[in-house]
Write a protein that holds these residues in place. Sequence first.
Motif, PDB file in Angstrom:
ATOM      1  N   ILE A  55       0.853  -0.946   0.151  1.00 17.01           N
ATOM      2  CA  ILE A  55      -0.402  -0.373   0.089  1.00 17.01           C
ATOM      3  C   ILE A  55       0.861   1.138   0.258  1.00 17.01           C
ATOM      4  N   HIS A  56       0.523   2.341  -1.298  1.00 16.75           N
ATOM      5  CA  HIS A  56       1.061   3.519  -1.486  1.00 16.75           C
ATOM      6  C   HIS A  56       0.907   4.479  -0.290  1.00 16.75           C
ATOM      7  N   LEU A  57       1.331   4.837   0.242  1.00 17.62           N
ATOM      8  CA  LEU A  57       0.691   5.914   1.027  1.00 17.62           C
ATOM      9  C   LEU A  57       1.588   7.493   1.154  1.00 17.62           C
ATOM     10  N   PRO A  58       1.278   8.523   0.052  1.00 10.78           N
ATOM     11  CA  PRO A  58       2.021   9.206  -0.482  1.00 10.78           C
ATOM     12  C   PRO A  58       2.645  10.082   0.208  1.00 10.78           C
ATOM     13  N   PHE A  59       1.349  10.412   1.157  1.00 11.57           N
ATOM     14  CA  PHE A  59       1.847  12.329   1.537  1.00 11.57           C
ATOM     15  C   PHE A  59       3.359  12.347   2.810  1.00 11.57           C
ATOM     16  N   CYS A  60       3.707  13.747   2.289  1.00 20.20           N
ATOM     17  CA  CYS A  60       4.904  13.472   3.698  1.00 20.20           C
ATOM     18  C   CYS A  60       4.205  15.116   3.579  1.00 20.20           C
ATOM     19  N   LEU A 107       1.480  -8.224   3.861  1.00 22.81           N
ATOM     20  CA  LEU A 107       1.804  -6.321   3.640  1.00 22.81           C
ATOM     21  C   LEU A 107       2.744  -5.827   4.160  1.00 22.81           C
ATOM     22  N   HIS A 108       3.009  -4.275   3.177  1.00 24.24           N
ATOM     23  CA  HIS A 108       3.983  -3.453   3.656  1.00 24.24           C
ATOM     24  C   HIS A 108       2.909  -1.734   3.339  1.00 24.24           C
ATOM     25  N   LEU A 109       3.827  -1.126   4.477  1.00 26.98           N
ATOM     26  CA  LEU A 109       2.754   0.167   4.203  1.00 26.98           C
ATOM     27  C   LEU A 109       4.308   0.975   3.426  1.00 26.98           C
ATOM     28  N   GLY A 110       4.023   1.623   2.248  1.00 25.62           N
ATOM     29  CA  GLY A 110       5.526   2.178   2.120  1.00 25.62           C
ATOM     30  C   GLY A 110       4.497   3.597   1.424  1.00 25.62           C
ATOM     31  N   GLY A 111       5.660   4.686   1.369  1.00 24.57           N
ATOM     32  CA  GLY A 111       5.715   5.322   0.833  1.00 24.57           C
ATOM     33  C   GLY A 111       6.749   6.484   0.076  1.00 24.57           C
ATOM     34  N   GLY A 112       6.457   7.416   0.066  1.00 26.80           N
ATOM     35  CA  GLY A 112       6.148   8.755   1.049  1.00 26.80           C
ATOM     36  C   GLY A 112       5.798   8.481   2.300  1.00 26.80           C
ATOM     37  N   THR A 113       4.794   8.881   3.509  1.00 26.43           N
ATOM     38  CA  THR A 113       5.545   8.298   5.364  1.00 26.43           C
ATOM     39  C   THR A 113       4.155   8.081   5.391  1.00 26.43           C
ATOM     40  N   PRO A 114       4.177   6.710   5.795  1.00 23.75           N
ATOM     41  CA  PRO A 114       2.821   6.084   6.207  1.00 23.75           C
ATOM     42  C   PRO A 114       2.627   7.104   7.258  1.00 23.75           C
ATOM     43  N   THR A 115       3.552   6.798   8.430  1.00 26.78           N
ATOM     44  CA  THR A 115       2.592   7.445   9.606  1.00 26.78           C
ATOM     45  C   THR A 115       2.595   8.807   9.695  1.00 26.78           C
ATOM     46  N   PHE A 116       2.483   9.131   8.454  1.00 31.08           N
ATOM     47  CA  PHE A 116       1.640  11.264   8.270  1.00 31.08           C
ATOM     48  C   PHE A 116       0.805  10.583   8.543  1.00 31.08           C
ATOM     49  N   PHE A 117       0.285   9.189   8.141  1.00 30.71           N
ATOM     50  CA  PHE A 117      -1.807   9.144   9.156  1.00 30.71           C
ATOM     51  C   PHE A 117      -1.701   8.959  10.548  1.00 30.71           C
ATOM     52  N   SER A 118      -3.237   9.013  10.497  1.00 29.93           N
ATOM     53  CA  SER A 118      -3.096   8.830  12.446  1.00 29.93           C
ATOM     54  C   SER A 118      -2.934   7.863  12.481  1.00 29.93           C
ATOM     55  N   PRO A 119      -3.124   7.406  13.564  1.00 28.58           N
ATOM     56  CA  PRO A 119      -3.563   5.650  14.016  1.00 28.58           C
ATOM     57  C   PRO A 119      -4.376   5.337  13.353  1.00 28.58           C
ATOM     58  N   GLN A 120      -5.361   5.749  14.426  1.00 27.65           N
ATOM     59  CA  GLN A 120      -7.102   5.773  13.629  1.00 27.65           C
ATOM     60  C   GLN A 120      -7.238   5.311  12.368  1.00 27.65           C
ATOM     61  N   ASN A 121      -7.090   6.250  11.895  1.00 24.15           N
ATOM     62  CA  ASN A 121      -7.273   6.138   9.823  1.00 24.15           C
ATOM     63  C   ASN A 121      -6.313   4.940   8.858  1.00 24.15           C
ATOM     64  N   LEU A 122      -5.030   5.077   9.820  1.00 23.01           N
ATOM     65  CA  LEU A 122      -4.798   3.318   9.307  1.00 23.01           C
ATOM     66  C   LEU A 122      -5.314   1.918  10.089  1.00 23.01           C
ATOM     67  N   LYS A 123      -5.421   2.242  11.130  1.00 25.97           N
ATOM     68  CA  LYS A 123      -6.530   0.723  11.945  1.00 25.97           C
ATOM     69  C   LYS A 123      -7.954   0.829  11.028  1.00 25.97           C
ATOM     70  N   THR A 124      -8.185   1.810  10.722  1.00 18.66           N
ATOM     71  CA  THR A 124      -9.698   2.122   9.789  1.00 18.66           C
ATOM     72  C   THR A 124      -9.267   0.698   8.017  1.00 18.66           C
TER      73      THR A 124
END
Length: 452
Positions: A55-60, A107-124
């Motif tokens: 999963i590409h999470l592109p925001f920084c 499963l891998h979360l890559g980026g960007g910055t995956p930890t840009f996203f809040s813990p709750q949003n990542l959980k959802t």
Amino acid sequence: MNSLIDKYNIPGPRYTSYPTVPYWDESTFSPEKWKSSVIKSFNESNSGEGISIYIHLPFCEALCTFCACHKRITKQHSVEVPYLESVLKEWMLYLQLFNEKPKLKELHLGGGTPTFFSPQNLKTLLQGIFDTVEIAEHPEFSFEGHPNNTTREHLQTLFDLGFRRASFGVQDYDLKVQKAINRVQPFENVKNVTEWAREIGYTSISHDLVYGLPHSNWESMALTIHKTLELKPDRLAYYSYAHVPWIKGVGQRGFDENDLPSGEEKRRLYEDGKKLLEELGYKEVGMDHFSLEDDELYKSMISGDIHRNFMGYSSSKTQLMIGLGMSSISDSWYAFAQNVKTVEEYQKIVEEGEIPVVKGHVLNEEDLSIRRHILNLMCQLETTFENKDAIPELENAFDMLQEMERDELVEINHNQIKITEKGRAFTRNVAMVFDLRMLRNKPETRIFSMTI
């Protein structure tokens, strides 16, 4: 060694795929062919090894001027929910292709910055995927975290969802280097996230180091390695900086190119860095990676199970890897596909009910054969051709290897090639000998970073 650097320091791919992206044949690719290859691969592998998801999470929030990733710079966190909703919708489009529930192995979360996203949003996001799959018996879930914004809540939330691997981008602890690449992060921040991860229960923690950055020298890199060893991560990626501003545009021109170390200086950074890491207990794995002996990555190299794909090296493999999100690349083994490269276009196409691939490549029989051999070289540093006569041009490849054999980079025994310890640093060069698509159509302009 310097003469070898002069001889072999040429532009070349990193071989996270074969064919490499610039040599994909888009004329024979279509979204329908991609879907067919996904269905074929899923039917062959799901009941056994299962599948992988990237999963590409592109925001920084800020631009690191050494970064060659596809990203979107913003401080507006209102972008989180709409983007994650699109990712889940894309996943639902893939689910429609499957005749049974997917078994999720990696499963891998890559980026960007995956930890840009809040813990709750990542959980959802993750719960939305987990509700649709069967989790494999020993899954490998991992993520990339920025030490400056990864919180203990991030780590705990992801751990509770099954994540056991965390990778933190360190690059270099020298402040002058950090300022040049716009990535200032104190050692204390890296120490905090590493120790939190251990306390919570993560079993494999990785740090990414990059040599060859602007103002980088052996004194700063030796300091960085010794500081890293204070935290003793289970794995280390020790990458050569890939300077490709002609591809990535203004981001990599945030410093004077005269500030970059020469090829000879970079070679010293690699050789002395490798020596120091090995003295401190790390084992070299494949190319650019090191791990402690009790880490799964090293064990997988010894057992022959190590794999390399667009995410780098992995201690296990799946035939089918689905990439979700803007610019993600998927791999069905029989074909590659890349998603569109802007957030807006990605979300628009997903909303229209289409898998948002923009280009790809369907591998022919020759591609599949060469791909296996390049993977063997990148992962095991050796490969054997059962019948090299089946591809006439391979005879030329073996002729080219004889020069490398004279330089003691490889050993050739009939149809077997082994990369020597001396040749490890030139693994990309050895793989290039078999890159028939590139050899048939040599680039007229520079499209790859230097191999050294």
